[in-house]
Design an enzyme around this catalytic site. Structure first.
Site, PDB file in Angstrom:
ATOM      1  N   GLY A  44     -16.536 -35.967 -48.521  1.00  0.00           N
ATOM      2  CA  GLY A  44     -16.089 -37.353 -48.616  1.00  0.00           C
ATOM      3  C   GLY A  44     -17.224 -38.272 -49.045  1.00  0.00           C
ATOM      4  CG  ASN A  46     -21.411 -34.965 -51.387  1.00  0.00           C
ATOM      5  OD1 ASN A  46     -22.324 -35.571 -50.823  1.00  0.00           O
ATOM      6  ND2 ASN A  46     -21.272 -33.653 -51.313  1.00  0.00           N
ATOM      7  N   GLY A 228     -14.423 -25.512 -67.166  1.00  0.00           N
ATOM      8  CA  GLY A 228     -13.756 -26.799 -67.360  1.00  0.00           C
ATOM      9  C   GLY A 228     -12.676 -27.031 -66.323  1.00  0.00           C
ATOM     10  CG  ASP A 255     -17.894 -33.062 -53.224  1.00  0.00           C
ATOM     11  OD1 ASP A 255     -16.719 -32.721 -53.025  1.00  0.00           O
ATOM     12  OD2 ASP A 255     -18.859 -32.604 -52.576  1.00  0.00           O
ATOM     13  CB  SER A 285     -23.459 -33.326 -60.524  1.00  0.00           C
ATOM     14  OG  SER A 285     -22.623 -32.195 -60.325  1.00  0.00           O
ATOM     15  CB  SER A 294     -27.690 -33.373 -58.323  1.00  0.00           C
ATOM     16  OG  SER A 294     -26.338 -33.253 -57.900  1.00  0.00           O
TER      17      SER A 294
HETATM   18  O1  RIB Z   1     -19.039 -30.025 -51.812  1.00  0.00           O
HETATM   19  C1  RIB Z   1     -20.348 -29.939 -51.329  1.00  0.00           C
HETATM   20  C2  RIB Z   1     -20.377 -30.394 -49.907  1.00  0.00           C
HETATM   21  O2  RIB Z   1     -19.648 -29.476 -49.114  1.00  0.00           O
HETATM   22  C3  RIB Z   1     -21.738 -30.435 -49.293  1.00  0.00           C
HETATM   23  O3  RIB Z   1     -22.367 -31.685 -49.423  1.00  0.00           O
HETATM   24  C4  RIB Z   1     -21.502 -30.026 -47.842  1.00  0.00           C
HETATM   25  O4  RIB Z   1     -21.844 -31.007 -46.918  1.00  0.00           O
HETATM   26  C5  RIB Z   1     -20.020 -29.666 -47.783  1.00  0.00           C
HETATM   27  O5  RIB Z   1     -19.271 -30.699 -47.302  1.00  0.00           O
END
Ligand code: RIB
Length: 309
Positions: A44, A46, A228, A255, A285, A294
């Site tokens: 979330g 991220n 992709g 994310d 990223s 990143s």
């Molecule tokens: O998608 C990557 C994330 O998955 C990481 O930041 C980790 O915390 C998990 O939630």
């Protein structure tokens, strides 16, 4: 100038403990890893950071722990300009943490301990209702209780707010709860777990997408890592090819895709192009280490987009 979207993320915040390693220990064995990195993460958080770096106004609804990581996580959101009115510390619980292992080819394995993320309940969604109602888009993942995810989908549907669900990490889902959801965005392995079908190649991924659409989701995007992504709706499906980059760490790429996609859509970019841009944002990223650290800011991303258009 593009409309500046308001994105609300109802989701997790973790601390990522990333170890770079050439091999994994056998039971009872101790070996050396090559490098370690400590960073802010959680799917979330991220996604919120990606949306913010892409230029959106971002509101986070989350729970952090009663430890050193809790206030640090809130401070990280604040520094980035993310609204933390609905981020609260929970007494007696640890923050979410994620030991992450990254192989030399950039492939990652992640273990999540949810901690305070599990304390985010439907009542907390109600408490944030005014903030959520003002959003162009609500973004959800599966690192908080499923009852909260389902409740928020209903909330978004009731108020006509676009809703994007990233079903990560994969769990078995009550598909009837997803009816009317605008975007369901799993990766291949999440699509496989949820549909109990293979998503190994494009033809299989299309079948998974069909099954998900049949359950009443409006659109499905299956992110395919280095291949992709697949965009599918009742009108058909399309494969959006990947962008070539030198990947060093794929953690958080999904994310990056979700957060940036929410912004591009909110700006009014046509859906197919929004997916294409999110593919690029996610690929970029992976060229840096860690998750949030990143992610590209908008100016850097726009330069790359121009260079590749
Ligand atoms: O998608 C990557 C994330 O998955 C990481 O930041 C980790 O915390 C998990 O939630």
């Amino acid at each position: 100038m593009a409309h500046r979207p308001k994105i609300a993320v109802v989701g997790s915040a973790n601390i990522d403990l990333t170890t770079f390693t050439n091999q994994f220990p056998k039971p009872g064995e101790t070996i050396f890893g090559q490098r370690f990195d400590l960073g802010f993460g959680g799917k979330g958080a991220n996604q919120a950071v990606a949306a913010r770096l892409c230029g959106a106004e971002v509101f986070m609804v989350a729970r952090v722990g009663d430890d050193l990581f809790g206030p640090a996580t809130i401070e990280n959101f604040r520094k980035l300009g993310i609204d933390t009115t609905h981020v609260k510390q929970i007494e007696g619980l640890s923050s979410g943490v994620a030991p992450i292992f990254v192989e030399p080819n950039g492939q990652n394995r992640i273990l999540v301990v949810k901690g305070a993320n599990d304390a985010l309940k439907p009542a907390d969604v109600d408490a944030a209702a005014e903030t959520l109602k003002a959003a162009d888009c609500i973004v959800l993942q599966f690192e908080i209780p499923l009852e909260t995810v389902y409740y928020t989908i209903q909330f978004a549907r009731r108020h006509g707010i676009r809703c994007i669900l990233n079903p990560a990490p994969a769990q078995s889902v009550e598909l009837s709860e997803l009816k009317g959801l605008d975007y369901f965005v799993p990766n291949e392995s999440e699509a496989e777990t949820i549909t109990a079908q293979s998503a190994k190649d494009l033809a299989d991924a299309k079948k998974c997408a069909q099954q998900l659409l049949a359950s009443g989701v409006k659109r499905v995007i299956i992110t395919l890592g280095a291949n992709g992504s697949l965009l599918a709706s009742a009108d058909g499906s399309e494969h959006l090819p990947p962008f070539q980059v030198n990947s060093v760490d794929s953690s958080g790429a999904g994310d990056a895709f979700i957060g940036s996609f929410a912004v591009f859509l909110g700006e009014g970019v046509p859906e197919r192009e929004a997916v294409r841009r999110a593919n690029l944002y996610a690929a970029l990223s992976t060229t840096g280490v860690g998750t949030q650290k990143s992610f590209y800011d908008r100016a850097r991303f726009d330069d790359e987009l121009d260079a590749r258009s």
